[in-house]
Structures are given as C-alpha cells and as structure tokens.
Design a protein around this motif. Structure first.
Motif, PDB file in Angstrom:
ATOM      1  N   TYR A  89       0.818  -1.209   0.000  1.00 57.65           N
ATOM      2  CA  TYR A  89       0.000   0.000   0.000  1.00 57.65           C
ATOM      3  C   TYR A  89       0.854   1.261   0.000  1.00 57.65           C
ATOM      4  CZ  TYR A  89      -4.343  -2.579   1.003  1.00 57.65           C
ATOM      5  OH  TYR A  89      -5.435  -3.405   0.937  1.00 57.65           O
ATOM      6  N   ASP A  90       0.322   2.308  -0.603  1.00 58.26           N
ATOM      7  CA  ASP A  90       0.941   3.632  -0.593  1.00 58.26           C
ATOM      8  C   ASP A  90       0.401   4.367   0.636  1.00 58.26           C
ATOM      9  OD1 ASP A  90       1.804   6.230  -1.006  1.00 58.26           O
ATOM     10  OD2 ASP A  90       1.429   6.202  -3.168  1.00 58.26           O
ATOM     11  N   SER A  91       1.025   4.121   1.777  1.00 59.62           N
ATOM     12  CA  SER A  91       0.502   4.634   3.042  1.00 59.62           C
ATOM     13  C   SER A  91       0.498   6.160   3.103  1.00 59.62           C
ATOM     14  CB  SER A  91       1.291   4.056   4.221  1.00 59.62           C
ATOM     15  OG  SER A  91       2.675   4.324   4.091  1.00 59.62           O
ATOM     16  N   GLU A  92       1.470   6.789   2.431  1.00 60.14           N
ATOM     17  CA  GLU A  92       1.507   8.254   2.435  1.00 60.14           C
ATOM     18  C   GLU A  92       0.307   8.822   1.678  1.00 60.14           C
ATOM     19  OE1 GLU A  92       4.672  11.904   1.559  1.00 60.14           O
ATOM     20  OE2 GLU A  92       4.897   9.991   0.495  1.00 60.14           O
ATOM     21  N   LEU A  93      -0.012   8.231   0.552  1.00 58.18           N
ATOM     22  CA  LEU A  93      -1.168   8.699  -0.213  1.00 58.18           C
ATOM     23  C   LEU A  93      -2.469   8.395   0.521  1.00 58.18           C
ATOM     24  CD1 LEU A  93      -2.384   9.980  -2.713  1.00 58.18           C
ATOM     25  CD2 LEU A  93      -2.215   7.757  -3.883  1.00 58.18           C
ATOM     26  N   ILE A  94      -2.540   7.248   1.165  1.00 57.47           N
ATOM     27  CA  ILE A  94      -3.732   6.907   1.956  1.00 57.47           C
ATOM     28  C   ILE A  94      -3.987   7.973   3.010  1.00 57.47           C
ATOM     29  CG2 ILE A  94      -4.619   5.275   3.686  1.00 57.47           C
ATOM     30  CD1 ILE A  94      -3.189   3.059   2.027  1.00 57.47           C
ATOM     31  N   LYS A  96      -2.970  11.044   3.010  1.00 56.69           N
ATOM     32  CA  LYS A  96      -3.308  12.323   2.378  1.00 56.69           C
ATOM     33  C   LYS A  96      -4.769  12.334   1.907  1.00 56.69           C
ATOM     34  CE  LYS A  96      -0.926  15.391   1.505  1.00 56.69           C
ATOM     35  NZ  LYS A  96      -0.670  16.720   2.141  1.00 56.69           N
ATOM     36  N   ILE A  97      -5.237  11.221   1.340  1.00 56.34           N
ATOM     37  CA  ILE A  97      -6.640  11.141   0.912  1.00 56.34           C
ATOM     38  C   ILE A  97      -7.571  11.288   2.112  1.00 56.34           C
ATOM     39  CG2 ILE A  97      -8.412   9.636  -0.082  1.00 56.34           C
ATOM     40  CD1 ILE A  97      -6.163   8.379  -1.796  1.00 56.34           C
ATOM     41  N   GLU A  98      -7.217  10.610   3.195  1.00 52.55           N
ATOM     42  CA  GLU A  98      -8.033  10.696   4.422  1.00 52.55           C
ATOM     43  C   GLU A  98      -8.097  12.143   4.914  1.00 52.55           C
ATOM     44  OE1 GLU A  98      -8.546   7.929   8.388  1.00 52.55           O
ATOM     45  OE2 GLU A  98      -6.540   8.231   7.571  1.00 52.55           O
ATOM     46  N   LYS A  99      -6.975  12.846   4.854  1.00 55.10           N
ATOM     47  CA  LYS A  99      -6.930  14.242   5.301  1.00 55.10           C
ATOM     48  C   LYS A  99      -7.778  15.128   4.400  1.00 55.10           C
ATOM     49  CE  LYS A  99      -3.701  18.023   6.329  1.00 55.10           C
ATOM     50  NZ  LYS A  99      -2.292  18.477   6.285  1.00 55.10           N
ATOM     51  N   LYS A 100      -7.688  14.930   3.081  1.00 55.43           N
ATOM     52  CA  LYS A 100      -8.484  15.725   2.145  1.00 55.43           C
ATOM     53  C   LYS A 100      -9.983  15.508   2.366  1.00 55.43           C
ATOM     54  CE  LYS A 100      -5.270  17.743  -0.359  1.00 55.43           C
ATOM     55  NZ  LYS A 100      -5.158  19.220  -0.464  1.00 55.43           N
ATOM     56  N   ALA A 101     -10.370  14.265   2.637  1.00 59.46           N
ATOM     57  CA  ALA A 101     -11.780  13.972   2.892  1.00 59.46           C
ATOM     58  C   ALA A 101     -12.262  14.676   4.152  1.00 59.46           C
ATOM     59  CB  ALA A 101     -11.994  12.465   2.999  1.00 59.46           C
ATOM     60  N   LEU A 149     -23.291  12.414  -5.091  1.00 58.86           N
ATOM     61  CA  LEU A 149     -22.442  13.599  -5.030  1.00 58.86           C
ATOM     62  C   LEU A 149     -21.305  13.418  -4.033  1.00 58.86           C
ATOM     63  CD1 LEU A 149     -21.893  16.463  -5.995  1.00 58.86           C
ATOM     64  CD2 LEU A 149     -23.439  17.289  -4.195  1.00 58.86           C
ATOM     65  N   GLU A 150     -21.584  12.770  -2.895  1.00 57.94           N
ATOM     66  CA  GLU A 150     -20.527  12.554  -1.903  1.00 57.94           C
ATOM     67  C   GLU A 150     -19.466  11.600  -2.436  1.00 57.94           C
ATOM     68  OE1 GLU A 150     -22.411  12.964   2.466  1.00 57.94           O
ATOM     69  OE2 GLU A 150     -23.644  11.819   1.075  1.00 57.94           O
ATOM     70  N   HIS A 151     -19.866  10.589  -3.207  1.00 60.08           N
ATOM     71  CA  HIS A 151     -18.874   9.713  -3.831  1.00 60.08           C
ATOM     72  C   HIS A 151     -18.050  10.481  -4.858  1.00 60.08           C
ATOM     73  CE1 HIS A 151     -21.285   6.473  -2.026  1.00 60.08           C
ATOM     74  NE2 HIS A 151     -20.196   5.732  -2.162  1.00 60.08           N
ATOM     75  N   TYR A 152     -18.703  11.301  -5.651  1.00 58.17           N
ATOM     76  CA  TYR A 152     -17.984  12.115  -6.637  1.00 58.17           C
ATOM     77  C   TYR A 152     -16.990  13.044  -5.945  1.00 58.17           C
ATOM     78  CZ  TYR A 152     -17.252  15.027 -10.792  1.00 58.17           C
ATOM     79  OH  TYR A 152     -16.692  15.707 -11.852  1.00 58.17           O
ATOM     80  N   ASN A 153     -17.446  13.719  -4.909  1.00 51.08           N
ATOM     81  CA  ASN A 153     -16.565  14.661  -4.204  1.00 51.08           C
ATOM     82  C   ASN A 153     -15.425  13.944  -3.494  1.00 51.08           C
ATOM     83  OD1 ASN A 153     -17.930  16.945  -5.036  1.00 51.08           O
ATOM     84  ND2 ASN A 153     -19.257  17.021  -3.239  1.00 51.08           N
ATOM     85  N   PHE A 154     -15.656  12.708  -3.070  1.00 51.98           N
ATOM     86  CA  PHE A 154     -14.546  11.931  -2.513  1.00 51.98           C
ATOM     87  C   PHE A 154     -13.510  11.647  -3.598  1.00 51.98           C
ATOM     88  CE2 PHE A 154     -12.543   7.803  -1.548  1.00 51.98           C
ATOM     89  CZ  PHE A 154     -11.876   8.177  -0.384  1.00 51.98           C
ATOM     90  N   GLY A 155     -13.989  11.399  -4.815  1.00 53.47           N
ATOM     91  CA  GLY A 155     -13.048  11.235  -5.924  1.00 53.47           C
ATOM     92  C   GLY A 155     -12.202  12.471  -6.140  1.00 53.47           C
ATOM     93  N   VAL A 156     -12.793  13.652  -5.965  1.00 45.94           N
ATOM     94  CA  VAL A 156     -12.030  14.901  -6.065  1.00 45.94           C
ATOM     95  C   VAL A 156     -10.933  14.923  -4.995  1.00 45.94           C
ATOM     96  CG1 VAL A 156     -12.150  17.416  -5.889  1.00 45.94           C
ATOM     97  CG2 VAL A 156     -13.965  16.165  -7.071  1.00 45.94           C
ATOM     98  N   CYS A 157     -11.242  14.407  -3.810  1.00 42.75           N
ATOM     99  CA  CYS A 157     -10.224  14.323  -2.746  1.00 42.75           C
ATOM    100  C   CYS A 157      -9.054  13.456  -3.182  1.00 42.75           C
ATOM    101  CB  CYS A 157     -10.836  13.748  -1.467  1.00 42.75           C
ATOM    102  SG  CYS A 157     -12.102  14.773  -0.697  1.00 42.75           S
ATOM    103  N   ILE A 158      -9.352  12.348  -3.863  1.00 44.18           N
ATOM    104  CA  ILE A 158      -8.283  11.481  -4.369  1.00 44.18           C
ATOM    105  C   ILE A 158      -7.399  12.261  -5.344  1.00 44.18           C
ATOM    106  CG2 ILE A 158      -7.780   9.421  -5.750  1.00 44.18           C
ATOM    107  CD1 ILE A 158     -10.387   8.210  -4.665  1.00 44.18           C
TER     108      ILE A 158
END
Length: 461
Positions: A89-94, A96-101, A149-158
């Motif tokens: 796993y890319d733990s750093e990216l994980i 960061k995604i969690e933080k953006k969400a 919309l929440e799934h879409y916006n989570f994709g924006v976080c990615i």
C-alpha cells in the motif's frame, strides 16, 4: 504529476482461468479488453494504482480506505486457492486522501477494517495488471451508502491528494453492471437491467459522467448493479480533466453486464466539473419542489426545521385551512434525501386532535426517532424532500384479490401486533409483496392466522 488515466473494469472471478476452467472463453471480448487495459497501465508506469471496489469494506455512511502497509488475498472461495496476490500500500497517499476527505467533511477514512484480505473486486484487475507490470504501490477503497455527489466529491479528494504528493497514478474502478439481464442469470431478469447497462456504457463511451450521477436510484436497485458508486468516485477523480474516452468491450452472456472502458487524461477542461453542475441542478430541483409544496407538506417541513433549530416543538400556526384542523386521521410523514428514504414515521389512527397536530408530531419523529436511520442533522435540512400521507378509514378484506398495491395500503394484525405498508411505493409490485413486508414490520409469521385490512391515502408532496 497527477492521475494519468482511469479504467472501468468488471470483476467476474471466472475470468481467471483457474476459476473459470474454460468458461472464461465465453467472455473473450472482456479478456481481450482487460489485456488492453493492462498494457496501457504498463506503458504509463504509474507509481500508484488506486483500486475502487464494491466488495471491499462497505458501510452505509462511511467510505472505507484500507489501512496498513501490505495486503494479500487468494481465490480460495472460488475454488482456486493457489491463485494468490499481494500488494504494497501507498501509506503516504492513503493518509493524504483521508486528510483531504476530512477537510471536505466527507465521511471517509481508514477506521473500521473488518477484513484485511484483498477482495475479488480488487484481485481480478490485479491478476491482469501484474502479468506485465509490477513494482507499483496500491490504494484500496470501498464504496458506501452515501449519495452520488458525496462519492464524486470523494473522488475529487483522491485527485487533490495525488496532485499534492506529485504522484503519477492510475484509477481502476472495479464494478459489474446489471446482474438482471437474463432469466437464467444469477438474479433473473428485470427490464431495468438492460436499460441501466445502456446508460452506463453510453456514459463510458462518451465520457459524459453526468449520466453516472443522474441515473435514477429506483432503476439502479431494480437493475441489481454493483459498480455505479465505484464509477462515481472515478468520475470525481477525473473532475475538470480533458479525456480520451473509449468503451473497449461490453458483453453479458451469463446474465451480468461486463464493461471495460478507458479514460486517458489529455489536459484540463473546466466544463467537466460535473460535481458542481450536478449540485446546482439538484438545488434547482429542490427549490422547485419547495415552491410547489401544499399546506400539508409546508407544515411538516416547518415542524422538523423548527425542532432541529430550536430544540422545541412547533406551536400550532394560525390560519391553517379547515382540512388540516377540522378532523382527525392517521398521518405518515416521509423524508427523502437524494432520492433515498431518510425517515418515515406515522400513526395508523389519529392520536391528536387534528391532522395538523398529527403532522407536527410525526414530522419530528420521522427526523429524529426512526430507528433505521441516524437523526437528521440541521445541515441536511436544505436537502430533505417531504411527503405527507393522510390515511382513510381501514376496512376489512377477505381476499388478496380485494387489494391493489398502487391504490390501497395494507394493515396486517395479530393480537396487539400490527404491521402497515403504504400504497404506491417504489419496488412494491404486488399485493402479496405488500403483505409480506407488512408482516415483517409487525413481527407476524406467515404461518399465523392474521387479519388483513386495506385503506386509501391522500398523498401530499
């Protein structure tokens, strides 16, 4: 660096030769398209591949991101335990995604992992990718019961997380289409199955992701799809990007729709901010509904909004019309959010002095006391759509032939146990289905002798 491409893929385990044992040849077009996807990924040479799978950890109100450093799995549950896959796993990216969400107030993160093993929605694409490309890191993400919309916006976080870290990344959105394409398929045939697949494959071919956000929830439920939320997250991760979109294959010989599509990023395109467009459209629809509400629905809305904003029940307003104040009746108040039920509470017979009081009481109960849902929050109020059903008198029936699921609601009773179901509900297509659901709600067994009554309603929306 950013997201270089995304791919929509199916995940039938039988496509793996050790599982299919020859049956996989019946979906050769899917295999060929999969290998084309694997070749494209190998040519891109991404640092990280982000897998979105409907068979990973799933919660109704939380998008799960798999934590940790590594994970592995095998196809043992499909009779091929020697077929093993392991990822780093890319733990750093994980993180960061969690933080953006969190910054966007999207309910998502690494908490609550129940099973560390890789799921087949992730392993099937991995099988093809790792045939020609290895050494990459992975992120595994599930789906949830949250809104499109929440799934879409989570994709924006990615997307934002990938760009912040300067990663070269690829998205693999795993998901089958309808499971109801053929009578001899896994879930039989429903007319909505081919309709859903046509809508989804058109969206893939054109790159018009608004089609993935706008698909009717009732259509999706009847189609028996499993991949739409994966594709909505993928669409969000490609928000504002110019794409070369191709539908590489589509087939469904086993009664399940398998589509493979590629989306290669070729710059930016501000007209492709589908999340913002969708949100604006939904706001206009809600404002239109509010403008058309009658006195019954307006009272329900005012009641719940008053309670959530002040903590106090609404006092009876002055000047209400006689049809609200002059008689008693049972009333059900239903709440929906983004087309899905958000709460419903009612009374079979009037327990207060008027329909108005019944609405005031039951609107609050629907918002904060329905045991199937968390209580409605104040921030959700602008997204809630209300309906009010005023019940007519119940009358006994001697036969199911006297029922009509569109016209009549049903009440089943055995002693003090009673179950009620309103008429004309989505997904209820026969009186027998009505009765079955009402029995479940009343805790009454089919083997018991029970009383059946019918009633009419006046529905206010």
């Amino acid at each position: 660096m950013s997201i270089a491409a995304a791919f929509a893929v199916p995940h039938p385990p039988l496509i793996i030769p050790a599982v299919g044992r020859g049956e996989e040849k019946k979906i050769q077009a899917t295999i060929d398209a999969y290998r084309s996807v694997a070749k494209k990924i190998s040519d891109i040479m991404p640092h990280t591949i982000i897998f979105i799978s409907p068979h990973s950890i799933m919660y109704s109100d939380y998008i799960h991101i798999s934590p940790g450093m590594k994970a592995k799995g095998d196809f043992g549950s499909f009779g091929a335990s020697r077929e093993k896959i392991e990822v780093e796993y890319d733990s750093e990216l994980i993180h960061k995604i969690e933080k953006k969400a969190s910054e966007r107030n999207i309910s998502a993160g690494t908490s609550g992992e129940k099973d560390r093993n890789l799921d087949h929605g992730t392993m099937v694409p991995l099988h093809f990718i790792t045939e020609g490309y290895q050494g990459f890191k992975s992120v595994r993400i599930g789906i949830s019961g949250l809104s499109p919309l929440e799934h879409y916006n989570f994709g924006v976080c990615i997307r934002d997380a990938v760009e912040d870290l300067g990663r070269k990344a690829v998205i693999v959105a795993s998901g089958d289409l309808s499971h109801r394409l053929k009578e001899d398929g896994p879930y039989g045939f429903m007319k909505e199955g081919p309709v859903f697949d046509e809508l989804a494959t058109r969206a893939f071919a054109s790159g018009d992701f608004m089609k993935l956000l706008d698909i009717d929830e009732h259509l999706c439920d009847n189609a028996g799809e499993c991949g739409l939320r994966s594709f909505q997250i993928m669409a969000g991760a490609l928000d504002g990007m110019k794409l070369e979109s191709k539908l590489l294959s589509y087939e469904g010989p086993f009664g399940v729709g398998y589509a493979v599509a590629s989306f290669i990023v070729n710059g930016t395109d501000q007209s492709r901010r589908f999340g913002s467009i969708y949100e604006d459209n939904e706001k206009r629809k809600l404002e239109g509904k509010k403008a058309g509400e009658d006195e019954f629905v307006k009272l329900a809305r005012l009641s719940l909004e008053t309670y959530l904003r002040t903590g106090k029940h609404l006092k009876m307003p002055q000047g209400l019309p006689p049809e609200l104040t002059a008689r008693r009746a049972g009333v059900f108040v239903s709440l929906k959010k983004h087309g899905r039920l958000r709460g419903c509470i009612g009374t079979i017979e009037g327990v207060t002095e008027s329909i108005a009081e019944e609405i005031i009481r039951n609107a609050v109960s629907a918002g904060v006391e329905d045991p199937r849902f968390d209580r409605v929050s104040e921030k959700e109020l602008s997204e809630i759509v209300y309906s009010v059903d005023v019940l007519g008198d119940a009358e006994d029936v001697d036969s199911v032939s006297e029922l009509d699921e569109k016209r009549y609601g049903v009440i089943v009773s055995k002693g003090l146990r009673r179950g009620l179901l309103l008429p004309n509900l989505e997904g209820v297509n026969s009186p027998l289905q009505q009765i079955d659901i009402a029995l479940q709600k009343g805790g009454i067994s089919k083997s018991e002798t029970y009383k059946i009554q019918r009633f009419e309603v006046v529905r206010h929306t």
